[in-house]
Enzyme design. Structure first.
Site: not given
Length: 846
Positions: A387, A578-579, A584, A684, A688
């Site tokens: 991952h 998100k985290r 990111k 993911t 969504k």
């Protein structure tokens, strides 16, 4: 498997040792519980009075949730029993999904939806003066996961049950989940997430299936009369693993699979002798040490104690789960002939990698299989999902630490590595550098065990989770292994379950889709493609945007409740949740908000925009926590400036979790997926949002690449460096030069340098901004910033044209079928698991 279709006496207390069949149980009580309004109403009343001992008219609020949940669970139990019987009697192969995380979220409405009880139950509660909505809000999120990895595992289980695939999830029953996050003066504050404080009505404790997991001790060698040398792991500190089973219902198909969660307890409650002697602390020390294993999700591993605890968690999970699988097999088989053909163990990232040496230990030491036979079984049943593309995220544990905690598994790891290196030397003669790079145990002065390498060597399948990710694994991170075993590598693009992430969380859009397409789309996502001809229909667009507006109003209410900030549903809802991590690039969104703010102050026009950022930073991740502080400092300036109040809002929403996402993703207009190219494995959240009609602004990273392929450039806002370009830019990267030649960037960074956003924390703010301006910034934030600002201008131009934007929104939903975990699970099953669907007996269950 061969099966006698039996329930053992241990599973039916009070019976003799003779076996009682499931059909016998049904023969005694063949009547299913009713699912009509009257039956459900009576069930709720009965649980109030007989289970909870409360008067329905005067009970505290949490009893409402329990009574309703127990009534639903009762009806699920029948399906659960029949599913287990069907698996035992007719399924030749089974998958065990090993994951350290399952971010399940609330279970009540998901169960009601999948069991098709929503209408009758709502009517039953109305007659009691209650509401389904109130009951749902009283449920705590199951705190078993951190972010995308755990939520993916939860989506996988949902799809496996809905597709009737015989898959059992194995995880840990964390007493405290991912921490509760609050914001104090802009700083993240972590509080324990005691999600089990009122119990968990969905779980069933199975103490009769407990097993022991070993730690510490030493290994002694014993030579038998025939000359065989036996390794005995002795003087261990054992911990008892107690399973708690949670039902996982499929979508209206009668299937209920199982998530088995392990709770750690002491083998003895406490040392009575120590207690009587006055050593109260010493008496309970062993009990406390045992219970710590399943106490907290992901302890902070910045310290040595944290690393040891995390390693104990990982071994506890795999040892208990493998012992359980072997126990089940040996109930109906005398040896391990056929075991490999009947099992697959899917390793969800590197965390369960110790399953490889542990299965070898159980087979070789406990069941006395020859090494080669045990290795043949192990390498036929293990499958590894990677991952991450971040080398620093690939777990490496100190060999000394593993050796002290797990002496026998460590010996097995070293023997696996010795044999593996012989194979590498034979396949790649003279390539000593490659041999060193591929070794499971590093050749450093202080060697470490590379857990990803352990998983690769022990698995017959290694998959990435997006097409780009899998390509980069084969060409970069694991290129040497791909050269050795190219047939083992494959791609399985992630997905999300449309049942929770569309039908469940977006009832307004679900109603519109049902009216337009028929309700069958929930099980057949390809039906959504029939929306494409309607994307330009003004009347359909109007209905579509009415649903979106209502969802935005719900999110605005949540934001006001948590932060006190009021936002208008007429604004462009620009969302990144998100985290928290540097790659990111939540900072990129923040810098754009600063740009818009400064533009507005200078009199330039912008469409009203609400920027929402949410996510949790790991407690030991200082830079991520600092970025949260910077976001909040910027938000404080923007939101308190009356000059821009009706044009721009920036909010950091605290305590992001599954339940919050269920409100956020139906409301988003713009989905921010802005990671540095080559860093995000899949993502993911992007799926969504797309499924709910948000338009993506994103780099060509992770599954963004496949989303763009699905929707085309017309319905996706692409920006930024590509993977191939990133490496070239890193050589000679000079962000200061990029800033100097772009007036927009120069103005943004001058605003920070002026102290406008310091809020008394100048040093902290400067550390974040200077990291972005550094030529050593691995995330290339400044390199992508000019193109990002240009692309945001294109976003705004499209937003000004409602018909154009609405068409993009509809097309995103219409093209989202390939991002369902139903498709993902079908891919896993076709290429890796090779399972047969569960076939239920011809017995109608209401």
């Amino acid at each position: 498997m061969n099966s006698t279709n039996n329930i053992s006496a241990a599973e039916l207390p009070g019976t003799a040792r003779n076996m009682v069949t499931v059909d016998d149980v049904w023969a005694h009580d063949p009547i299913s519980l009713g699912t009509d309004k009257d039956s459900l109403r009576q069930a709720v009343v009965d649980h109030f009075e007989r289970t909870l001992g409360r008067d329905i008219d005067h009970a505290a609020a949490h009893y409402l949730y329990k009574a309703v949940a127990l009534s639903v669970r009762d009806r699920m139990m029948e399906h659960w029993l029949v599913t287990r019987q069907a698996v035992e009697s007719s399924v030749p192969r089974h998958t065990c999904y090993l994951s350290m995380e399952y971010l399940m979220g609330r279970a009540l409405r998901n169960a009601v939806h999948n069991l098709d009880l929503q209408d009758e139950l709502s009517r039953a509660l109305e007659e009691l003066g209650l509401t389904m909505e109130k009951a749902e809000l009283l449920e705590a999120d199951a705190g078993l996961g951190n972010g995308g990895l755990g939520r993916l595992a939860a989506c996988f289980l949902d799809s496996c049950a809905s597709l009737a695939l015989p898959v059992t999830g194995y995880g840990l029953r964390y007493r405290y989940g991912m921490f509760r996050q609050s914001i104090d003066n802009g700083f993240q504050v972590e509080r324990p997430d005691n999600w089990l404080h009122e119990g968990h009505v969905w779980e069933l404790e199975r103490p009769e299936l407990s097993c022991h997991v070993r730690f510490g001790g030493r290994v002694e060698l014993i030579t038998e009369l025939n000359g065989n040398v036996i390794h005995r792991w002795v003087d261990t500190d054992d911990v008892r693993a107690v399973p708690f089973d949670v039902p996982v219902p499929g979508y209206q198909n009668g299937i209920v699979n199982t998530l088995r969660l392990w709770n750690s307890t002491a083998t003895d409650e406490f040392n009575l002798h120590e207690f009587n002697a006055g050593g109260y602390t010493e008496a309970v020390a062993a009990k406390n040490a045992a219970e710590n294993i399943s106490m907290v999700l992901y302890p902070n591993d910045a310290s040595e104690n944290g690393k040891v605890l995390r390693l104990r968690q990982q071994y506890f999970l795999v040892s208990a789960s493998l012992q359980d699988a072997l126990r089940i097999w040996l109930l109906q088989n005398e040896d391990f002939e056929g075991f490999a053909e009947a099992h697959c163990f899917q390793l969800n990232d590197t965390h369960p990698s110790l399953a490889v040496p542990e299965l070898m230990r159980l087979l070789v030491d406990n069941h006395r299989l020859p090494w080669d036979d045990a290795w043949s079984i192990t390498t036929q049943v293990m499958a590894y999902t990677n991952h991450t593309l971040l080398p620093e995220a690939l777990e490496c544990w100190s060999l000394d630490m593993i050796g002290a905690l797990l002496p026998r598994p460590t010996e097995i790891i070293q023997e696996i590595n010795r044999r593996f290196l012989e194979e590498v030397a034979s396949a790649m003669p003279g390539e000593h550098q490659k041999q060193a790079e591929m070794s499971i145990v590093s050749f450093d002065a202080h060697p470490v065990v590379r857990m990803a390498h352990l998983a690769i060597v022990g698995s017959f399948s290694i998959n990435g989770v997006a097409a780009l990710h899998s390509k980069l694994l084969k060409e970069g991170l694991f290129a040497n292994f791909n050269q050795l075993w190219p047939a083992r590598f494959n791609n399985k693009t992630n997905g999300v379950t449309q049942r929770r992430w569309l039908a469940y969380c977006n009832p307004g859009l679900t109603t519109l889709l049902d009216d337009t397409l028929g309700a069958q789309w929930v099980g057949r996502m390809e039906e959504l493609e029939r929306l494409k001809p309607m994307a330009d229909d003004p009347s359909f667009q109007a209905r579509w945007m009415a649903v979106k507006t209502a969802n935005k109003q719900s999110l605005a209410a949540l934001v006001e409740d948590r932060t006190g900030i009021q936002v208008s549903a007429d604004m462009l809802f620009d969302v990144q949740v998100k985290r928290m991590h540097e790659y990111k690039r939540q900072l990129l969104c923040t810098l754009h908000a600063v740009h818009v703010y400064l533009d507005l102050l200078e009199g330039h026009d912008h469409e009203p925009r609400f920027v929402l950022i949410a996510g949790k930073a790991a407690p030991g991740y200082y830079m991520a926590k600092s970025i949260i502080k910077v976001i909040n400092n910027v938000a404080q300036v923007i939101n308190n400036d009356k000059r821009t109040a009706d044009r721009l809002k920036l909010v950091f929403l605290p305590d992001y979790n599954v339940s919050a996402m269920e409100v956020i993703c139906p409301a988003a207009d713009l989905s921010e997926q802005v990671s540095t190219a080559g860093k995000e494995a899949s993502g993911t959240g992007n799926m969504k949002f797309m499924m709910n009609g948000a338009v993506t602004i994103g780099t060509l990273d992770g599954a963004n690449v496949e989303i763009l392929e699905a929707v085309d450039h017309e319905n996706f806002f692409q920006f930024g460096l590509t993977v191939d370009e990133v490496d070239g830019v890193r050589r000679g990267y000079a962000p200061s030069a990029i800033i100097a030649r772009d007036a927009r960037l120069k103005r943004i960074f001058e605003a920070f340098d002026s102290g406008l956003f310091d809020a008394g924390e100048a040093e902290l703010v400067r550390s974040v901004i200077d990291a972005a301006r550094s030529p050593h910034d691995a995330w290339l934030t400044v390199a992508d910033l000019p193109d990002y600002l240009d692309t945001q201008a294109r976003v705004e131009a499209s937003w000004k044209q409602p018909a154009v934007w609405t068409r993009k929104s509809i097309m995103n939903t219409a093209c989202s079928a390939r991002f369902s975990t139903d498709r993902t699970m079908q891919d896993y099953n076709r290429d890796i698991w090779r399972l047969q669907s569960i076939e239920l007996p011809d017995r109608e269950i209401d």
